[in-house]
Design a protein around this motif. Structure first.
Motif, PDB file in Angstrom:
ATOM      1  N   GLU A   1       0.433   4.340  -0.955  1.00  0.00           N
ATOM      2  CA  GLU A   1      -0.145   5.618  -0.517  1.00  0.00           C
ATOM      3  C   GLU A   1      -0.207   5.714   1.004  1.00  0.00           C
ATOM      4  O   GLU A   1       0.080   6.758   1.582  1.00  0.00           O
ATOM      5  CB  GLU A   1      -1.530   5.824  -1.134  1.00  0.00           C
ATOM      6  N   VAL A   2      -0.580   4.641   1.663  1.00  0.00           N
ATOM      7  CA  VAL A   2      -0.623   4.635   3.128  1.00  0.00           C
ATOM      8  C   VAL A   2       0.789   4.834   3.689  1.00  0.00           C
ATOM      9  O   VAL A   2       0.993   5.624   4.612  1.00  0.00           O
ATOM     10  CB  VAL A   2      -1.259   3.336   3.668  1.00  0.00           C
TER      11      VAL A   2
ATOM     12  N   THR B   1       5.153  10.711   5.924  1.00  0.00           N
ATOM     13  CA  THR B   1       5.028  12.163   5.920  1.00  0.00           C
ATOM     14  C   THR B   1       4.596  12.653   7.295  1.00  0.00           C
ATOM     15  O   THR B   1       5.111  13.645   7.802  1.00  0.00           O
ATOM     16  CB  THR B   1       4.039  12.616   4.836  1.00  0.00           C
ATOM     17  N   GLU B   2       3.628  11.945   7.904  1.00  0.00           N
ATOM     18  CA  GLU B   2       3.159  12.317   9.235  1.00  0.00           C
ATOM     19  C   GLU B   2       4.256  12.162  10.275  1.00  0.00           C
ATOM     20  O   GLU B   2       4.355  12.960  11.204  1.00  0.00           O
ATOM     21  CB  GLU B   2       1.956  11.462   9.625  1.00  0.00           C
TER      22      GLU B   2
ATOM     23  N   ARG C   1       3.354   6.280   2.254  1.00  0.00           N
ATOM     24  CA  ARG C   1       3.789   7.658   1.991  1.00  0.00           C
ATOM     25  C   ARG C   1       3.174   8.604   3.018  1.00  0.00           C
ATOM     26  O   ARG C   1       3.851   9.466   3.577  1.00  0.00           O
ATOM     27  CB  ARG C   1       3.383   8.068   0.574  1.00  0.00           C
ATOM     28  N   ARG C   2       1.869   8.424   3.298  1.00  0.00           N
ATOM     29  CA  ARG C   2       1.182   9.272   4.272  1.00  0.00           C
ATOM     30  C   ARG C   2       1.766   9.083   5.671  1.00  0.00           C
ATOM     31  O   ARG C   2       2.028  10.056   6.384  1.00  0.00           O
ATOM     32  CB  ARG C   2      -0.318   8.956   4.273  1.00  0.00           C
ATOM     33  N   LEU C   3       1.983   7.824   6.067  1.00  0.00           N
ATOM     34  CA  LEU C   3       2.530   7.549   7.398  1.00  0.00           C
ATOM     35  C   LEU C   3       3.924   8.159   7.570  1.00  0.00           C
ATOM     36  O   LEU C   3       4.244   8.723   8.623  1.00  0.00           O
ATOM     37  CB  LEU C   3       2.589   6.041   7.657  1.00  0.00           C
TER      38      LEU C   3
ATOM     39  N   ASP D   1       0.845  -1.202   0.000  1.00  0.00           N
ATOM     40  CA  ASP D   1       0.000   0.000   0.000  1.00  0.00           C
ATOM     41  C   ASP D   1       0.875   1.245   0.000  1.00  0.00           C
ATOM     42  O   ASP D   1       1.133   1.847   1.045  1.00  0.00           O
ATOM     43  CB  ASP D   1      -0.935  -0.003   1.202  1.00  0.00           C
TER      44      ASP D   1
END
Length: 107
Positions: A96-97, A103-104, A99-101, A94
Motif C-alpha cells: 500500500e505504501v 501514485t504521488e 502504491r501510494r508513493l 508494504d
C-alpha cells in the motif's frame, strides 16, 4: 519466520534433510524423481501478485511496470535486474505504501 508466515529451507544436494515436524519419508514417497524433475518453480513475482489478489494488468498498472516485462518475469523468460528486485522487495514488504508513493510520483 517471514511476514508471510512461511519458512524457507534450502537443502543442497548431498546435505542431510533438516530435522523438524516434517515427515520426510512420507514426503519423499509422494513424488518420484521423474515427477519432481518435471515440476516447475512458480515465479516469486507471480506469488507476490497472487498474494495481493491482483491480475497481471492490475499489478503492472499499480506499480508502473510494463505488462510485457511482468509476464516475462512470471514465465521465467527473464529475471528482474537489481533495481527491479529492490522495487519488488519494497512492494512485498508494504504494497500500500509503494502504491501510494508511486501514485504521488506520477501526479
Amino acid at each position: 519466520m517471514s511476514k508471510t508466515d512461511t519458512t524457507r529451507v534450502t537443502v543442497k544436494p548431498g546435505e542431510p534433510l533438516p530435522r523438524g515436524d516434517a515427515d520426510w519419508a512420507r514426503l519423499d514417497a509422494m513424488l518420484t524423481p521423474e515427477q519432481l524433475s518435471k515440476m516447475r518453480r512458480v515465479s516469486r513475482v507471480k506469488v507476490l501478485r497472487q498474494r495481493l489478489g491482483m491480475t497481471q494488468m492490475q499489478f503492472a498498472e499499480a506499480f508502473h511496470l510494463p505488462i510485457t516485462t511482468l509476464r516475462d518475469w512470471e514465465q521465467h523468460r527473464s529475471t528482474p535486474d537489481a533495481p527491479a528486485r529492490a522495487l519488488l522487495l519494497a512492494i512485498e514488504r508494504d504494497p500500500e505504501v509503494m502504491r501510494r508513493l508511486l501514485t504521488e510520483a506520477v501526479a
